[in-house]
Design a protein around this motif. Sequence first.
Motif, short mmCIF file in Angstrom:
data_model
loop_
_atom_site.label_atom_id
_atom_site.label_comp_id
_atom_site.label_asym_id
_atom_site.label_seq_id
_atom_site.Cartn_x
_atom_site.Cartn_y
_atom_site.Cartn_z
N LEU A 127 37.25 34.13 32.04
CA LEU A 127 39.13 35.00 32.53
C LEU A 127 39.64 36.03 33.76
O LEU A 127 41.03 35.56 34.04
CB LEU A 127 39.42 35.87 31.03
N GLU A 128 38.61 36.65 34.38
CA GLU A 128 39.04 37.72 35.63
C GLU A 128 39.57 36.17 36.48
O GLU A 128 40.61 36.31 37.64
CB GLU A 128 37.91 37.55 36.02
N GLU A 130 40.90 33.36 35.78
CA GLU A 130 42.16 32.26 35.41
C GLU A 130 43.96 33.27 35.63
O GLU A 130 44.13 33.28 36.21
CB GLU A 130 42.64 32.30 34.20
N VAL A 131 42.99 34.60 35.65
CA VAL A 131 44.03 35.92 35.94
C VAL A 131 44.45 35.87 37.59
O VAL A 131 45.89 36.11 37.59
CB VAL A 131 43.69 37.56 35.80
N ARG A 134 46.17 32.55 37.78
CA ARG A 134 47.58 32.38 37.40
C ARG A 134 49.35 33.63 37.50
O ARG A 134 50.40 33.05 38.21
CB ARG A 134 47.96 32.93 35.84
N THR A 135 48.28 35.26 38.75
CA THR A 135 49.68 35.48 38.92
C THR A 135 49.30 35.37 40.82
O THR A 135 50.54 36.52 40.76
CB THR A 135 48.35 37.22 37.79
N VAL A 140 40.95 39.73 42.16
CA VAL A 140 40.84 40.55 41.10
C VAL A 140 39.48 40.59 40.25
O VAL A 140 38.18 40.37 40.47
CB VAL A 140 40.98 39.51 39.77
N HIS A 142 37.26 43.25 37.52
CA HIS A 142 37.38 44.03 35.39
C HIS A 142 36.46 45.26 35.10
O HIS A 142 35.15 44.91 36.42
CB HIS A 142 37.22 43.01 34.79
#
Length: 166
Positions: A127-128, A130-131, A134-135, A140, A142
């Motif tokens: 997910l990290e 992917e964030v 996408r952004t 990035v 967490h």
Amino acid sequence: MEDGSTHSHAKVPEPGAELTALLAECRAAGLRRTRLLERVLRVLQAREQPVSIGELLAARGIAGACDPATLYRLLQRLEEKGLVRRIGLHERAAHYALRRAHHHDYVVCRDCGDIELLEMDCPVEKLEREVGRRTGFQKVYHELQFYGVCPDCGGKGAAGGISRFK
């Protein structure tokens, strides 16, 4: 990692090289190199588990060298600069750990404040990435902390997949 993520399970650098890199990061972040800074970094670097302020104050080289308020202010600055991670419940004694290229996730007991390292693959790393994709954000990362009641406080046996730190 190619996506600029700061989390990986890469090989940990040699202690001397890691300390040199940490001190360079501190300098780049505008922190003065002091004996206390170097000693705190050495203690945090030597331990994989999070360390409480009390443990830091009792550590060799730090014990008697400063008062708790001075140490706390230094840890706050290290946290603000992104070099140290504060772990724990806000109303309980905080624990501190270096932010490293290889990260750890934790579970914290709501009753006694004990912190346990989760010894399992992190479910958020995908997910990290992917964030970031996408952004467009770079580097990035967490911080994942779960909260619950530990086996000692809940009256049950020890759970698997964790390492406890008091």
